[in-house]
Every structure is written in C-alpha cells, then in structure tokens.
Design a protein around this motif. Structure first.
Motif, PDB file in Angstrom:
ATOM      1  N   ILE A 299       0.836  -1.200   0.000  1.00 51.78           N
ATOM      2  CA  ILE A 299       0.000   0.000   0.000  1.00 51.78           C
ATOM      3  C   ILE A 299       0.873   1.253   0.000  1.00 51.78           C
ATOM      4  CG2 ILE A 299      -1.711   1.311   1.325  1.00 51.78           C
ATOM      5  CD1 ILE A 299      -2.849  -1.313   2.296  1.00 51.78           C
ATOM      6  N   SER A 300       2.004   1.206   0.683  1.00 56.19           N
ATOM      7  CA  SER A 300       2.887   2.371   0.733  1.00 56.19           C
ATOM      8  C   SER A 300       3.437   2.705  -0.643  1.00 56.19           C
ATOM      9  CB  SER A 300       4.041   2.107   1.710  1.00 56.19           C
ATOM     10  OG  SER A 300       4.732   0.922   1.367  1.00 56.19           O
ATOM     11  N   LEU A 301       3.800   1.697  -1.434  1.00 54.17           N
ATOM     12  CA  LEU A 301       4.293   1.956  -2.787  1.00 54.17           C
ATOM     13  C   LEU A 301       3.171   2.465  -3.673  1.00 54.17           C
ATOM     14  CD1 LEU A 301       6.529   1.873  -4.891  1.00 54.17           C
ATOM     15  CD2 LEU A 301       5.987  -0.542  -5.292  1.00 54.17           C
ATOM     16  N   PHE A 302       1.989   1.891  -3.547  1.00 57.15           N
ATOM     17  CA  PHE A 302       0.831   2.388  -4.304  1.00 57.15           C
ATOM     18  C   PHE A 302       0.592   3.865  -3.994  1.00 57.15           C
ATOM     19  CE2 PHE A 302      -3.539   3.385  -5.142  1.00 57.15           C
ATOM     20  CZ  PHE A 302      -3.885   2.629  -6.244  1.00 57.15           C
ATOM     21  N   THR A 303       0.718   4.227  -2.723  1.00 52.13           N
ATOM     22  CA  THR A 303       0.493   5.611  -2.303  1.00 52.13           C
ATOM     23  C   THR A 303       1.493   6.560  -2.942  1.00 52.13           C
ATOM     24  OG1 THR A 303      -0.366   4.809  -0.194  1.00 52.13           O
ATOM     25  CG2 THR A 303       0.288   7.120  -0.297  1.00 52.13           C
ATOM     26  N   ALA A 357       0.195   0.514   8.818  1.00 53.85           N
ATOM     27  CA  ALA A 357       0.134  -0.934   8.995  1.00 53.85           C
ATOM     28  C   ALA A 357       0.975  -1.649   7.944  1.00 53.85           C
ATOM     29  CB  ALA A 357      -1.322  -1.407   8.927  1.00 53.85           C
ATOM     30  N   ASP A 358       0.963  -1.142   6.738  1.00 57.46           N
ATOM     31  CA  ASP A 358       1.723  -1.750   5.647  1.00 57.46           C
ATOM     32  C   ASP A 358       3.213  -1.808   5.966  1.00 57.46           C
ATOM     33  OD1 ASP A 358       1.782  -2.415   2.524  1.00 57.46           O
ATOM     34  OD2 ASP A 358       3.358  -0.933   2.898  1.00 57.46           O
ATOM     35  N   TYR A 359       3.758  -0.714   6.514  1.00 56.55           N
ATOM     36  CA  TYR A 359       5.177  -0.694   6.871  1.00 56.55           C
ATOM     37  C   TYR A 359       5.506  -1.780   7.892  1.00 56.55           C
ATOM     38  CZ  TYR A 359       5.978   3.784   4.507  1.00 56.55           C
ATOM     39  OH  TYR A 359       6.112   4.767   3.570  1.00 56.55           O
ATOM     40  N   ILE A 361       3.729  -4.548   8.729  1.00 54.94           N
ATOM     41  CA  ILE A 361       3.433  -5.906   8.260  1.00 54.94           C
ATOM     42  C   ILE A 361       4.553  -6.431   7.366  1.00 54.94           C
ATOM     43  CG2 ILE A 361       1.894  -7.255   6.784  1.00 54.94           C
ATOM     44  CD1 ILE A 361      -0.404  -5.458   7.851  1.00 54.94           C
ATOM     45  N   HIS A 362       4.981  -5.617   6.421  1.00 56.88           N
ATOM     46  CA  HIS A 362       6.004  -6.086   5.485  1.00 56.88           C
ATOM     47  C   HIS A 362       7.381  -6.155   6.141  1.00 56.88           C
ATOM     48  CE1 HIS A 362       3.428  -6.336   1.989  1.00 56.88           C
ATOM     49  NE2 HIS A 362       2.926  -5.150   2.275  1.00 56.88           N
ATOM     50  N   ALA A 363       7.653  -5.278   7.096  1.00 59.87           N
ATOM     51  CA  ALA A 363       8.917  -5.380   7.827  1.00 59.87           C
ATOM     52  C   ALA A 363       8.962  -6.668   8.634  1.00 59.87           C
ATOM     53  CB  ALA A 363       9.090  -4.171   8.742  1.00 59.87           C
ATOM     54  N   PHE A 364       7.832  -7.020   9.249  1.00 55.58           N
ATOM     55  CA  PHE A 364       7.760  -8.268  10.015  1.00 55.58           C
ATOM     56  C   PHE A 364       7.896  -9.484   9.093  1.00 55.58           C
ATOM     57  CE2 PHE A 364       5.169 -11.781  11.664  1.00 55.58           C
ATOM     58  CZ  PHE A 364       5.776 -11.988  12.898  1.00 55.58           C
ATOM     59  N   ALA A 365       7.201  -9.456   7.950  1.00 54.31           N
ATOM     60  CA  ALA A 365       7.243 -10.591   7.022  1.00 54.31           C
ATOM     61  C   ALA A 365       8.628 -10.764   6.411  1.00 54.31           C
ATOM     62  CB  ALA A 365       6.204 -10.398   5.928  1.00 54.31           C
ATOM     63  N   ASP A 366       9.285  -9.671   6.064  1.00 56.73           N
ATOM     64  CA  ASP A 366      10.615  -9.763   5.450  1.00 56.73           C
ATOM     65  C   ASP A 366      11.647 -10.372   6.391  1.00 56.73           C
ATOM     66  OD1 ASP A 366       9.646  -8.690   3.127  1.00 56.73           O
ATOM     67  OD2 ASP A 366      10.281  -6.627   3.583  1.00 56.73           O
ATOM     68  N   SER A 367      11.439 -10.216   7.687  1.00 53.88           N
ATOM     69  CA  SER A 367      12.405 -10.748   8.648  1.00 53.88           C
ATOM     70  C   SER A 367      12.187 -12.218   8.959  1.00 53.88           C
ATOM     71  CB  SER A 367      12.331  -9.939   9.951  1.00 53.88           C
ATOM     72  OG  SER A 367      11.056 -10.073  10.556  1.00 53.88           O
ATOM     73  N   PHE A 368      11.035 -12.793   8.555  1.00 55.94           N
ATOM     74  CA  PHE A 368      10.735 -14.167   8.901  1.00 55.94           C
ATOM     75  C   PHE A 368      10.589 -15.091   7.692  1.00 55.94           C
ATOM     76  CE2 PHE A 368       9.680 -12.235  12.938  1.00 55.94           C
ATOM     77  CZ  PHE A 368      10.047 -13.218  13.858  1.00 55.94           C
ATOM     78  N   LEU A 424      -1.941  -4.066  12.748  1.00 56.48           N
ATOM     79  CA  LEU A 424      -1.204  -2.880  13.177  1.00 56.48           C
ATOM     80  C   LEU A 424      -1.090  -2.824  14.689  1.00 56.48           C
ATOM     81  CD1 LEU A 424       0.088  -0.069  12.758  1.00 56.48           C
ATOM     82  CD2 LEU A 424      -2.240   0.875  12.662  1.00 56.48           C
ATOM     83  N   LEU A 425      -2.194  -3.060  15.380  1.00 56.93           N
ATOM     84  CA  LEU A 425      -2.179  -3.030  16.846  1.00 56.93           C
ATOM     85  C   LEU A 425      -1.283  -4.123  17.409  1.00 56.93           C
ATOM     86  CD1 LEU A 425      -5.967  -2.344  17.544  1.00 56.93           C
ATOM     87  CD2 LEU A 425      -4.075  -0.725  17.722  1.00 56.93           C
ATOM     88  N   MET A 426      -1.362  -5.323  16.828  1.00 58.34           N
ATOM     89  CA  MET A 426      -0.560  -6.443  17.321  1.00 58.34           C
ATOM     90  C   MET A 426       0.932  -6.194  17.106  1.00 58.34           C
ATOM     91  SD  MET A 426      -2.909  -9.618  15.969  1.00 58.34           S
ATOM     92  CE  MET A 426      -1.639 -10.815  16.370  1.00 58.34           C
ATOM     93  N   LEU A 427       1.302  -5.735  15.904  1.00 60.35           N
ATOM     94  CA  LEU A 427       2.715  -5.526  15.593  1.00 60.35           C
ATOM     95  C   LEU A 427       3.273  -4.304  16.306  1.00 60.35           C
ATOM     96  CD1 LEU A 427       2.704  -6.396  11.780  1.00 60.35           C
ATOM     97  CD2 LEU A 427       3.575  -7.771  13.673  1.00 60.35           C
ATOM     98  N   ALA A 428       2.444  -3.277  16.474  1.00 51.28           N
ATOM     99  CA  ALA A 428       2.909  -2.101  17.206  1.00 51.28           C
ATOM    100  C   ALA A 428       3.172  -2.455  18.670  1.00 51.28           C
ATOM    101  CB  ALA A 428       1.881  -0.981  17.104  1.00 51.28           C
TER     102      ALA A 428
END
Length: 435
Positions: A299-303, A357-359, A361-368, A424-428
């Motif tokens: 979503i961040s890139l789309f934005t 949230a996009d930032y 989510i993707h940061a978490f996914a890229d690390s795992f 977003l709430l969970m990752l934050a």
C-alpha cells in the motif's frame, strides 16, 4: 458496443483535448528565432485565460483573483515570509470555494454546476503551483521579486518581472490537469529551445492516443458490468466485494485516461523533456504509472505512485516539514486540499492507518519469510488485499452522500481494512515490547 457511449468525453478531457493542437503550435513556434521569451510567456498566459473562460465561464474569476494575489504577494514579500502568506491565502480561498460546493450539495440538495466543479479542480492545481513556487523562493531555489511593487521602477518593468509568474500560474497546458511542473523547469523550457522533434512528437502522441482509446473501451465494458449488477444497497457479503472492486476499477480507469491525456498536452508543449532540469531536481514525473499501481503488493508503494507529482508535492509541503506525526498530517492536509467531504475525511484517515500498517506488516514478514514458495504466496495474498483496501478507500473518497458512505462502512468490505488495523495493533504492541 455503444460507440456513442464509448466516445463520450468528460468536460475536462474535452477542453484538454482542445488544448492539444495549441500545445503543438507553441512547441513549433519555440523553434522560431522570432518567437521571443516574452512572446512565449504571453502565448501561454493568453492561452490559459482563453481556456479558463471557455471551460469555467464566469467562474474563471475564482482562478484569476488568487493568481493575481499570489503574484502580488511574491512581488511584495521577502523570501522568508512569502511561503507562509501565499499558503494561507491560497488555502483559505480554496476552502471558501469548497464550502460553496458543500452548501450546494448538502444544504440546497442541488447538483453543482459542471463549470464550478472544473473551477475547483483548477484551483487545486493552482494551489500546487503557488505553494511550489513560494517554497522554491523560501528555500533559495528561485529568485523572488520582493520589493518590486514598492520600488521606483516603471509600470512596464513591474509587469515584465511579474509576467513569468503570471504565465506559470495560468499557463494553459497545466491549467486543467497534468503533473506539477516546477517554476525552474517552466522558465528554462520557455527561455530555452528544448522542443520536441516532429517525428518523436507524432509517435509519442499516437501511442498515448491508443492508450487512452484502450482505457476508454475497457471503461465502457466495466461500466456495463457495474450497471448490470447489484449495488452496495442490495448486495450480500462476497457479492459486495465484487461490486466494490468493479466500481473502483471504473474510477481508476477514468483517472488513468485523464492523466495520460494531461501528460500528452504537457509533453506536446515541450514541458515533459529533461531540458531545464536543475542539478538535484527530480526528473519529469508523469502521474500515471499503471503497471506499478496494478501489480504492487504494498500500500505504501501504491500511495507513492498514485498521482506521483501530487504525492511528491505533499511530501515536500507537509511530510518533510512536519515535526510530529508526519504521515497523519500529510493525509489530513490531503483531505483538506480535496475539500473535506465526509467520505474524504474517512477515506484519507483510513489510508493513513493502512500505510502505517503496511510498513509494519512487510517489515515483520521480510524478517521471517525465507522460502521462495511461501514468499510467492505471501506476495499474492498481500497483492489481493492491497487492491481491495485501495478499492475500499477509493469508494470512500469518491462518494458524496453520507448514506452511501454508511452503506460502504456497513458492508462486508470493511473486513479488509479491519484486518490491517488488527495487525497494526498487534505488531505495534510487539515492537513496543521489543524496544
């Protein structure tokens, strides 16, 4: 296929199309030594005045008045004060005009005049040019004409100094649409000789014309699908997802078609080349990057790619100058700039939360995620989710009535942004504990 429906042209596109031959004429005249820089400024300014009167009628005064006031501020204030006052005046004027639209739509319950809507769109683009110019002067990237009004120079000298500013704010290729062109690029293109060759101009415009034709054909097909199906008021669960996706697709096709046409007019006039680019300045940025917009899973890139020149302008005007909560301030200002309709307030707030949230989510996914097959599945799912969230935001921003917005919020489509809000709430919370 209904060919009359296929070639139905939106009023803004109609006037932009009519400006295309004059843009080519300007480009051709720039190759003549007898066509001086002053004559070029006057040609662009006169074309803008004629186009404004033709498209807006008496409402054109709502564009001429702030343009004159902006030039007066630039010519009378110092570099450190000009941006603040130009910004405040321009946004105040634009907000008053948008309040007039609110009064017509929500209080009088009447459809607004088409010419008035065109005027508001042109005012929004004028705000971009005014604030971009005032920021350039404030940051020392351009020379202001402060003190010009109070000096002992003659009236002709005052007008000569102000002519480039008037021409930039009202030049006809960018009056009704198009990517934001900086004043430095505008001035360099007008004073230089960087015109397009006839062959390059012909093939480039032909290709863009074919793109517009293809988008319009596709838009007719999508419009028939949307019209034949159920609406948000009578759809059920997953059927609402299809209705939302198809309707948002119709909006996107309309934007893509308009952006390509706007880009064609600017390029035809010679403002789309690399000529006039100053060191460190970003190159010419078209608004439509259709491939990236339709294939990205972020979503961040789309934005960043959606209406690219406006995204860069918002980044420079708000995001980089904010001391706290820059993302929220940027989207809040975008809602103000667009007119503060209820759907825009909700849509842009939702958009800001989704980008945040996009930032995470993707940061978490890229690390795992390490396996390429899992990564492919992850990209596919996030692509679909991104497109559906963008469709949801687009419908929220485009709807005008509170009843339509309420239908959207109460539909099954609200599941998609809610999922990102929960993540977003969970990752934050997880990031806070980790820190």
């Amino acid at each position: 296929m209904d060919w009359l429906q296929l070639f139905f042209i939106h009023p803004v596109s109609l006037y932009q199309g009519a400006a295309l031959p004059f843009a080519l004429l300007f480009n051709y005249l720039c190759t003549k030594d007898s066509f001086s820089a002053c004559a070029r400024y006057l040609f662009l300014l006169a074309g803008g005045g004629i186009l404004a009167l033709a498209a807006m009628g008496p409402y054109a005064a709502l564009v001429f008045i702030p343009a004159v006031c902006a030039v007066a501020l630039i010519c009378s204030l110092g570099p450190q004060r000009v941006h603040r006052w130009a910004f405040l005046f321009q946004m105040s004027w634009q907000t008053l005009c948008h309040l007039g639209l609110h009064y017509t739509e929500y209080y009088l319950q009447e459809p607004p005049s088409t010419r008035f809507c065109i005027t508001l769109s042109s005012l929004m683009l004028l705000t971009q040019r005014v604030t971009s110019l005032s920021l350039d002067i404030c940051e020392g990237k351009g020379e202001g004409a402060s003190g010009g009004i109070g000096s002992s120079s003659s009236l002709s000298e005052h007008l000569g100094k102000a002519l480039p500013y008037f021409s930039y704010l009202l030049f006809f290729p960018a009056l009704l649409g198009g990517p934001l062109c900086s004043f430095q690029r505008f001035q360099a293109c007008v004073q230089g000789s960087g015109s397009l060759s006839p062959r390059h101009s012909f093939w480039a415009l032909t290709w863009r014309g074919l793109q517009i034709l293809g988008l319009e054909c596709l838009k007719v097909a999508v419009r028939r699908v949307v019209g034949a199906g159920a609406g948000l008021s009578d759809c059920r669960q997953l059927e609402c997802v299809y209705v939302m996706w198809a309707t948002a697709g119709l909006f996107k096709l309309t934007y893509y078609s308009h952006w390509i046409l706007d880009d064609s007019v600017l390029r035809a006039a010679g403002f789309g080349s690399a000529f006039g680019q100053s060191p460190g300045e970003a190159g010419y940025v078209p608004d439509a990057d259709i491939w990236t917009l339709e294939t990205t899973h972020r979503i961040s890139l789309f934005t960043r790619k959606w209406n690219q020149s406006t995204a860069l302008w918002l980044r420079r005007l708000v995001f980089q100058r904010s001391r706290g909560w820059p993302l929220l301030q940027t989207f809040a200002f975008s809602a103000w700039w667009h007119g503060l309709h209820p759907g825009q307030l909700y849509g842009f707030l939702c958009w800001a939360v989704m980008v945040k949230a996009d930032y995470l989510i993707h940061a978490f996914a890229d690390s795992f995620i390490r396996c390429w097959l899992v990564r492919l599945l992850y990209r596919t799912l996030t692509w679909a989710h991104t497109q559906l969230i963008i469709a949801y935001i687009m419908l929220a921003v485009e709807v005008r009535s509170l009843s339509s917005l309420w239908l959207l919020c109460n539909s099954f489509n609200s599941v998609f942004p809610v999922v990102y809000c929960i993540l977003l709430l969970m990752l934050a919370k997880r990031k806070y504990k980790f820190n």
